[in-house]
Design a protein around this motif. Sequence first.
Motif, mmCIF file in Angstrom:
data_model
loop_
_atom_site.group_PDB
_atom_site.id
_atom_site.type_symbol
_atom_site.label_atom_id
_atom_site.label_comp_id
_atom_site.label_asym_id
_atom_site.label_seq_id
_atom_site.Cartn_x
_atom_site.Cartn_y
_atom_site.Cartn_z
ATOM 1 N N ARG A 292 0.870 -1.181 0.000
ATOM 2 C CA ARG A 292 0.000 0.000 0.000
ATOM 3 C C ARG A 292 0.907 1.231 0.000
ATOM 4 O O ARG A 292 1.175 1.809 1.052
ATOM 5 C CB ARG A 292 -0.925 -0.027 1.212
ATOM 6 C CG ARG A 292 -1.661 -1.339 1.345
ATOM 7 C CD ARG A 292 -2.379 -1.480 2.677
ATOM 8 N NE ARG A 292 -3.736 -1.007 2.609
ATOM 9 C CZ ARG A 292 -4.619 -1.130 3.597
ATOM 10 N NH1 ARG A 292 -4.254 -1.708 4.728
ATOM 11 N NH2 ARG A 292 -5.841 -0.665 3.469
ATOM 12 N N HIS B 179 0.749 4.326 -0.634
ATOM 13 C CA HIS B 179 0.321 5.655 -0.196
ATOM 14 C C HIS B 179 -0.142 5.673 1.258
ATOM 15 O O HIS B 179 -0.650 6.686 1.742
ATOM 16 C CB HIS B 179 -0.809 6.170 -1.101
ATOM 17 C CG HIS B 179 -0.455 6.184 -2.555
ATOM 18 N ND1 HIS B 179 0.586 6.938 -3.054
ATOM 19 C CD2 HIS B 179 -0.994 5.508 -3.611
ATOM 20 C CE1 HIS B 179 0.678 6.752 -4.366
ATOM 21 N NE2 HIS B 179 -0.262 5.886 -4.724
ATOM 22 N N ARG B 180 0.046 4.558 1.961
ATOM 23 C CA ARG B 180 -0.413 4.453 3.337
ATOM 24 C C ARG B 180 0.718 4.785 4.306
ATOM 25 O O ARG B 180 1.820 4.261 4.197
ATOM 26 C CB ARG B 180 -0.933 3.030 3.600
ATOM 27 C CG ARG B 180 -1.539 2.784 4.972
ATOM 28 C CD ARG B 180 -2.713 3.693 5.258
ATOM 29 N NE ARG B 180 -3.745 3.668 4.266
ATOM 30 C CZ ARG B 180 -4.778 2.835 4.270
ATOM 31 N NH1 ARG B 180 -4.890 1.935 5.208
ATOM 32 N NH2 ARG B 180 -5.698 2.929 3.340
ATOM 33 N N GLN C 149 -3.722 8.400 4.557
ATOM 34 C CA GLN C 149 -3.602 8.139 3.119
ATOM 35 C C GLN C 149 -2.927 9.347 2.475
ATOM 36 O O GLN C 149 -3.509 10.416 2.362
ATOM 37 C CB GLN C 149 -4.997 7.908 2.504
ATOM 38 C CG GLN C 149 -5.004 7.650 1.009
ATOM 39 C CD GLN C 149 -4.507 6.259 0.640
ATOM 40 O OE1 GLN C 149 -4.078 5.490 1.499
ATOM 41 N NE2 GLN C 149 -4.554 5.931 -0.643
ATOM 42 N N THR D 92 -8.639 7.659 -2.066
ATOM 43 C CA THR D 92 -8.501 6.457 -1.258
ATOM 44 C C THR D 92 -8.177 5.274 -2.166
ATOM 45 O O THR D 92 -8.263 5.359 -3.390
ATOM 46 C CB THR D 92 -9.793 6.173 -0.469
ATOM 47 O OG1 THR D 92 -10.906 6.153 -1.376
ATOM 48 C CG2 THR D 92 -10.026 7.232 0.592
ATOM 49 N N GLU D 93 -7.813 4.153 -1.559
ATOM 50 C CA GLU D 93 -7.356 2.994 -2.327
ATOM 51 C C GLU D 93 -8.369 2.516 -3.354
ATOM 52 O O GLU D 93 -8.008 2.147 -4.477
ATOM 53 C CB GLU D 93 -7.012 1.851 -1.369
ATOM 54 C CG GLU D 93 -5.768 2.098 -0.552
ATOM 55 C CD GLU D 93 -5.446 0.947 0.363
ATOM 56 O OE1 GLU D 93 -4.254 0.639 0.495
ATOM 57 O OE2 GLU D 93 -6.365 0.350 0.939
ATOM 58 N N ILE E 299 -7.139 8.736 7.882
ATOM 59 C CA ILE E 299 -8.289 7.861 7.661
ATOM 60 C C ILE E 299 -8.920 7.499 9.002
ATOM 61 O O ILE E 299 -10.128 7.607 9.200
ATOM 62 C CB ILE E 299 -7.868 6.564 6.934
ATOM 63 C CG1 ILE E 299 -7.309 6.881 5.550
ATOM 64 C CG2 ILE E 299 -9.039 5.596 6.846
ATOM 65 C CD1 ILE E 299 -8.318 7.389 4.554
#
Length: 228
Positions: A156, A158-159, A188, A193-194, A210
Amino acid sequence: MRVATLQASACLAAGSVLAVASSAQGVGADPGGEPHRTVILSNEEFEHWYGPAASKGEDGAIMSQEQFDRAADRQRVAYSNALATEPTGQAQALRASDWSTVKFKAKDLNGKTIPTRVGNSALGWRHFSKTHNITNANVIKLITEGSHTPKADPGRPHRLVYDGVLSTTSGPLDGPPKVLARIRIIAQYHWQTEKADYVLKNKHDKIGVITAYCRNVAKNRCPDKVNK
């Protein structure tokens, strides 16, 4: 209880710390003794003063008197690790509206600005303040601003994960601090968002926080003392 915001030390090059002075019968206090204090700080700050063993929650951390005195003087205490939970998403994509309004921002020590948006029941302030009982913006700010390198979430890109702690501290003869709550912030660092459930019009903006919550408690709901 009296709330005081302290300036971070030059040694830590961190943000401000939220300190709470309790009464003799308050949280972590010994009747008849000097009142304990509680502080919120990032894991990196905690490990700087008490070492990795203390950050991992091991009892009886050993340190020099000089190390403890410096930490107590600055009221820098803390915790580490927490377990991320998946943020709740919505099935349909939502255009930028009131959910995207920025409530406040915090910049980590690596220069990343992390906004906390008003959000809704799925993400942002309205989500974690109601579901996880974090209702003081300083909790988010202190942990983010005291962190240099947030944890990455494999797969992930961008997390960002920021860990922090609420801990007691008192005089140099009281021994190692006591962890009262372990806190994790999930952000995020991207304009959507994902699953693209939430999308910002400006692709240079970031969704931001988030969720934020406490670990090892029912429903990841933080105790009230975190907000004081």
